[in-house]
Scaffold this motif. Structure first.
Motif, short mmCIF file in Angstrom:
data_model
loop_
_atom_site.label_atom_id
_atom_site.label_comp_id
_atom_site.label_asym_id
_atom_site.label_seq_id
_atom_site.Cartn_x
_atom_site.Cartn_y
_atom_site.Cartn_z
N TRP A 50 -6.47 1.32 -3.93
CA TRP A 50 -5.36 0.72 -4.67
C TRP A 50 -4.99 1.53 -5.91
O TRP A 50 -4.13 1.12 -6.70
CB TRP A 50 -5.71 -0.72 -5.07
CG TRP A 50 -5.53 -1.72 -3.99
CD1 TRP A 50 -4.67 -1.64 -2.93
CD2 TRP A 50 -6.22 -2.97 -3.85
NE1 TRP A 50 -4.77 -2.77 -2.16
CE2 TRP A 50 -5.71 -3.60 -2.69
CE3 TRP A 50 -7.20 -3.62 -4.60
CZ2 TRP A 50 -6.17 -4.85 -2.26
CZ3 TRP A 50 -7.65 -4.87 -4.16
CH2 TRP A 50 -7.14 -5.47 -3.01
N GLN A 80 -12.39 -0.03 -2.68
CA GLN A 80 -11.09 -0.71 -2.64
C GLN A 80 -10.25 -0.34 -3.86
O GLN A 80 -9.04 -0.12 -3.76
CB GLN A 80 -11.32 -2.22 -2.59
CG GLN A 80 -10.05 -3.04 -2.59
CD GLN A 80 -9.25 -2.89 -1.31
OE1 GLN A 80 -9.53 -3.49 -0.30
NE2 GLN A 80 -8.22 -2.05 -1.36
N GLN A 113 0.84 -1.21 0.00
CA GLN A 113 0.00 0.00 0.00
C GLN A 113 0.87 1.26 0.00
O GLN A 113 0.53 2.26 -0.62
CB GLN A 113 -0.94 -0.02 1.21
CG GLN A 113 -1.97 1.12 1.22
CD GLN A 113 -2.90 1.08 0.00
OE1 GLN A 113 -3.47 0.05 -0.32
NE2 GLN A 113 -3.05 2.21 -0.69
N TYR A 121 -5.99 -7.89 -5.20
CA TYR A 121 -5.57 -6.89 -6.20
C TYR A 121 -5.42 -7.58 -7.55
O TYR A 121 -5.91 -7.11 -8.57
CB TYR A 121 -4.24 -6.28 -5.74
CG TYR A 121 -3.63 -5.24 -6.68
CD1 TYR A 121 -4.04 -3.91 -6.63
CD2 TYR A 121 -2.60 -5.59 -7.56
CE1 TYR A 121 -3.46 -2.96 -7.46
CE2 TYR A 121 -2.02 -4.65 -8.39
CZ TYR A 121 -2.44 -3.33 -8.33
OH TYR A 121 -1.87 -2.39 -9.16
N ILE A 150 1.90 2.01 -3.46
CA ILE A 150 0.76 2.60 -4.18
C ILE A 150 0.63 4.08 -3.79
O ILE A 150 0.47 4.94 -4.66
CB ILE A 150 -0.54 1.86 -3.81
CG1 ILE A 150 -0.44 0.40 -4.17
CG2 ILE A 150 -1.75 2.55 -4.44
CD1 ILE A 150 -0.99 -0.02 -5.48
#
Lengths: 317, 122
Positions: free
Chosen positions: A213, A209, A10, A29, A13
């Motif tokens: 992401w 979500q 994360q 993912y 990202i």
């Protein structure tokens, strides 16, 4: 692979570091991307079918070569996207299989029929216009191969939208019958195009979500609003109208208000009950099945060539 | 320091941890045409650069498909294709071992050296 790895993921990202195929990623993912990219690829491929209907009926040679070039682009877009999905570990044939078995979804818009030539213009202007709205932010999506594929797609897509608008512009300046045809196409494609952005934000299970992401960067409703604001202005140039009595500029919010979308229709089409769902899948299956001998012959030929190259020449001294 | 060189298909991430999507039925893959990587030289004087990939039965078909898919708008003057299974790639897990040692060797960069202003053209 504990929480720690997921936290590191994360962090990457959040720092806008792209994820590449061999990097570690959460299973969810990976699966979200496989679903989204393969659906996107299927949409490009199925999207060729309603347009293909008009190749042999195009009103002039000029329009015919334009349409051919556009459809060839769509095939290429499908290929870029399938390749991106393959980097996540799913095979091309498996994706085809999912589509042909009716297990995979594709954009609901391609389950509507192309009844007149004006539909081809409307698809370029409205359908590709809506697609571009979705695709431009995807050029910055967090998965490297998907982002690179989208850059390529977006470069080519703007020709699609412009040729569509120009084609409608010609009709809008034509005979009474051509004008009627133009307006009729806009009327039929407008609402299905708004549905292309997907369910409203409060009913879209995947959005939150995907935003975290950075697969998606804008919500369905945000993109839909941008599209409405853009088209509501462009339609004036055509001297046509959009089929929505509630469409009105809102001075306060500085955007267009628009009417209620018929989500019941959207759900029906998504579930396979649109006007052309069956026809589209049948066409794809037929192409796949009838092309089987070509695929097999090419493999046999390649194997034979390789074998011959390895064998010593018969007449060698 | 031992750096493993492993054979990867483009985008493959190896057999261990979270490997190939379980749904991929192996029977589906049997007749699939091999995957090829496409590299395009956009104009004379520049390097070939990775453009993408495609499936083709053999090199001749891969070349034709690459032409059709990746150079429809004057994107290239030369194409290389290579079957993906022949590409060897470094492993992301080795990235630290491979690339970190360059970080502390700042003397490899010209900006490491302070020179008087009078020195020109250097």
């Amino acid at each position: 692979m504990g929480t720690n790895t997921e936290e590191q993921f994360q962090q990457k990202i959040d720092q806008e570091i792209k994820i590449e195929p061999k990097d570690w990623m959460p299973q969810k993912y990976r699966h979200t991307l496989i679903r989204q990219i393969s659906q996107h690829a299927h949409s490009e491929v199925v999207g060729m079918l309603p347009e293909g209907n008009w190749i042999s009926r195009a009103p002039s040679l000029k329009r015919k070569v334009i349409l051919l070039a556009k459809i060839q682009d769509e095939a290429g877009h499908g290929l870029y996207l399938y390749s991106a999905a393959e980097t996540l570990g799913i095979s091309r044939d498996e994706m085809y299989h999912q589509l042909h078995a009716g297990k995979a979804k594709y954009s609901s818009i391609f389950n509507y029929p192309t009844l007149t030539w004006a539909d081809i213009g409307a698809i370029g202007w409205l359908v590709d216009g809506a697609a571009i709205m979705n695709q431009v932010p995807l050029c910055r999506t967090s998965f490297g191969p998907y982002a690179r594929a989208m850059v390529r797609v977006c470069k080519e897509e703007s020709f699609h939208q412009r040729q569509g608008f120009e084609s409608l512009l010609v009709l809008s300046k034509g005979t009474e019958e051509q004008k009627r045809m133009c307006q009729d196409a806009i009327n039929r494609w407008w609402w299905p195009c708004l549905m292309m952005f997907g369910p409203p934000d409060d009913e879209s299970p995947n959005t939150l979500q995907s935003m975290q992401w950075k697969i998606k960067r804008f919500s369905n409703d945000e993109l839909r609003q941008k599209f409405v604001d853009m088209i509501a202005e462009q339609v004036k140039v055509l001297g046509m109208t959009l089929p929505d009595p509630d469409l009105k500029w809102n001075e306060e919010s500085k955007q267009y208000d628009f009417g209620e979308i018929d989500w019941a229709e959207f759900k029906q089409v998504i579930q396979g009950n649109g006007p052309c769902n069956k026809e589209r899948i049948d066409t794809r299956r037929k192409a796949w099945n009838e092309g089987a001998w070509v695929r097999e012959a090419a493999i046999s030929y390649a194997a034979k060539q390789t074998k011959q190259a390895q064998e010593p020449l018969k007449f060698a001294i | 320091m031992k750096i493993g060189i492993r054979k990867f298909f483009y985008g493959d991430y190896g057999e261990e941890k979270n490997s190939a999507a379980e749904s991929t039925a192996s029977r589906e893959k049997i007749n699939e045409w091999p995957l090829w990587e496409v590299f395009i030289r956009s104009k004379q004087g520049l390097d070939h650069k990775h453009a993408g990939s495609l499936h083709a039965a053999d090199a001749a078909m891969a070349m034709e498909n690459a032409r059709d898919v990746y150079t429809r708008r004057n994107e290239g003057v030369s194409i290389w294709i290579v079957e993906s299974k022949y590409i060897h790639a470094s492993n992301p897990d080795d990235a630290d071992a491979l690339f970190d040692p360059a970080n502390d060797k700042i003397y490899r960069h010209p900006s490491f050296y302070d020179l008087p202003d009078e020195v020109k053209h250097m």
